[in-house]
Design a protein around this motif. Sequence first.
Motif, PDB file in Angstrom:
ATOM      1  N   ARG A  60       0.882  -1.081   0.038  1.00 43.07           N
ATOM      2  CA  ARG A  60      -0.087   0.086   0.000  1.00 43.07           C
ATOM      3  C   ARG A  60       0.726   1.177   0.151  1.00 43.07           C
ATOM      4  N   GLY A  61       1.874   1.166   0.822  1.00 37.01           N
ATOM      5  CA  GLY A  61       2.903   2.316   0.658  1.00 37.01           C
ATOM      6  C   GLY A  61       2.513   3.698   1.517  1.00 37.01           C
ATOM      7  N   THR A  62       1.130   3.945   1.510  1.00 42.50           N
ATOM      8  CA  THR A  62       0.793   5.146   2.401  1.00 42.50           C
ATOM      9  C   THR A  62      -0.713   5.271   2.540  1.00 42.50           C
ATOM     10  N   THR A  63      -1.113   6.061   3.590  1.00 46.53           N
ATOM     11  CA  THR A  63      -2.544   6.184   3.538  1.00 46.53           C
ATOM     12  C   THR A  63      -2.925   7.152   2.565  1.00 46.53           C
ATOM     13  N   VAL A  64      -3.960   6.758   1.903  1.00 41.89           N
ATOM     14  CA  VAL A  64      -4.490   7.577   0.975  1.00 41.89           C
ATOM     15  C   VAL A  64      -5.973   8.522   1.286  1.00 41.89           C
ATOM     16  N   TYR A  65      -5.720   9.660   1.217  1.00 45.27           N
ATOM     17  CA  TYR A  65      -6.708  10.416   1.656  1.00 45.27           C
ATOM     18  C   TYR A  65      -7.803  10.898   0.319  1.00 45.27           C
ATOM     19  N   LEU A  66      -8.860  10.639   0.377  1.00 52.57           N
ATOM     20  CA  LEU A  66     -10.064  10.967  -0.651  1.00 52.57           C
ATOM     21  C   LEU A  66     -10.921  12.173   0.051  1.00 52.57           C
ATOM     22  N   CYS A  67     -11.697  12.708  -0.690  1.00 53.57           N
ATOM     23  CA  CYS A  67     -12.608  13.618  -0.069  1.00 53.57           C
ATOM     24  C   CYS A  67     -13.589  13.366   0.951  1.00 53.57           C
ATOM     25  N   ASP A  68     -13.753  12.129   1.035  1.00 57.28           N
ATOM     26  CA  ASP A  68     -14.782  11.652   2.343  1.00 57.28           C
ATOM     27  C   ASP A  68     -14.336  10.361   2.991  1.00 57.28           C
ATOM     28  N   ARG A  69     -13.423   9.911   2.584  1.00 60.75           N
ATOM     29  CA  ARG A  69     -12.656   8.675   3.225  1.00 60.75           C
ATOM     30  C   ARG A  69     -11.340   8.576   3.092  1.00 60.75           C
ATOM     31  N   ARG A  70     -10.796   7.514   3.918  1.00 61.64           N
ATOM     32  CA  ARG A  70      -9.215   7.352   3.590  1.00 61.64           C
ATOM     33  C   ARG A  70      -8.808   5.984   3.443  1.00 61.64           C
TER      34      ARG A  70
END
Length: 408
Positions: free
Chosen positions: A259-269
């Motif tokens: 996965r490498g990193t936590t991915v942040y979207l506009c309404d979830r991660r």
Amino acid sequence: FPGNHCNRSVNGDVVAVQLLPESQWTCPEKKIRLRDVEEYVKTADDMGNEADENENDEEPKAKRSKKNTVPTAKVVGIIKRNWRQYCGMLLPSSVKGARRHLFCPAERLIPRIRIETEQADILSQQRIVVAIDHWPRDSFYPLGHYVRSIGEMGSRETENEVLLLEHDIPHAPFSDQVIDCLPRDEWEPDLNDNRGTLPRVDLRHLTICSVDPLGCTDIDDALHCKQIGDDLFEVGVHIADVTHFVRPGTAIDDEAALRGTTVYLCDRRIDMLPCLLSSNLCSLRGEEERYAFSCIWTMTSSADIQSVKYHKSLIKSKAALTYERAQEIIDDPKEQNDVAQGLRGLMKLSKVLNSKRTANGALTLASSEEFMLLANIQVAQKILEEYPDCALLRRHPVPMKESYKPLV
């Protein structure tokens, strides 16, 4: 190489190229068209003349200049195809009842794909997934087939899914093997449970706090500042010690590497690690004991570093603050507790650090970020000293002048 020299290759393919004569070299394109939007508005007709399509699809050629031209080549062979499934939308056809339609991938570097379907009226309002089957020598478009529908075009859930799929971001639930690597529910920190060669230092007596945006649940860093002399301060940055829970060669380590990193979207991660770690045991929450890795300086009021030490630690944050709340405490003269004194000390020192950096042309950062940057620099220097032959250090190249133009 120019579009007409791609020779039916697709972005990602491994190809063999032939360098063109210098007289045919071109300049890089300065602008990128929003191809999918333009074509959707134009109502493309896949049953029209392919020669016309070729003419319309070709991007404007850059003006040739001896000063700005770059070596240009043409594809002469495809060594390995790297086709995948593509997200995008079906372009409407002007031929009523047509079965052959053009699919426009969301990734603009991928050519349009011709597919056959009798569900065009339904699919034209959805984001869909299409796969390429083959690309005939006499066809301007590759031929493919409909795989599945993602959802209604424009909906938040659908567009989020497109982003995740197109950028190949793993977002499936964590496997049972990964969950089995997590500590038990009743886990508590223990100074005697030390997996390193050096003992973990007990720092629970320090007035440590964190400052983060409102709603932050994965608090991965905290700070402290206390005066220890007439012109001496102890300042510490404490980073959540994830390595205690994520051991090399385990299923959870392999998943985190994928996965490498936590991915942040506009309404979830999309978390890199399961929630028990990212939002709990590896989050430096207020009034809870947590494992950390600490970088602690002794410095003067002029931010001149006298000494620095690094070690694993056990901390207990006294407060998890938002930026707004931290500023309120700093500005309120009635606040005189240890947290307030520490925040004011951090603020004063951060201004000194910032002035030193900006004098050298650096960017302005939030006060707490000044110490995170300082910790990064100090740790990088320590790694280089200890492991000069294998230290991996991050270096940002000087930005190109073209990068500034959209900002000016």
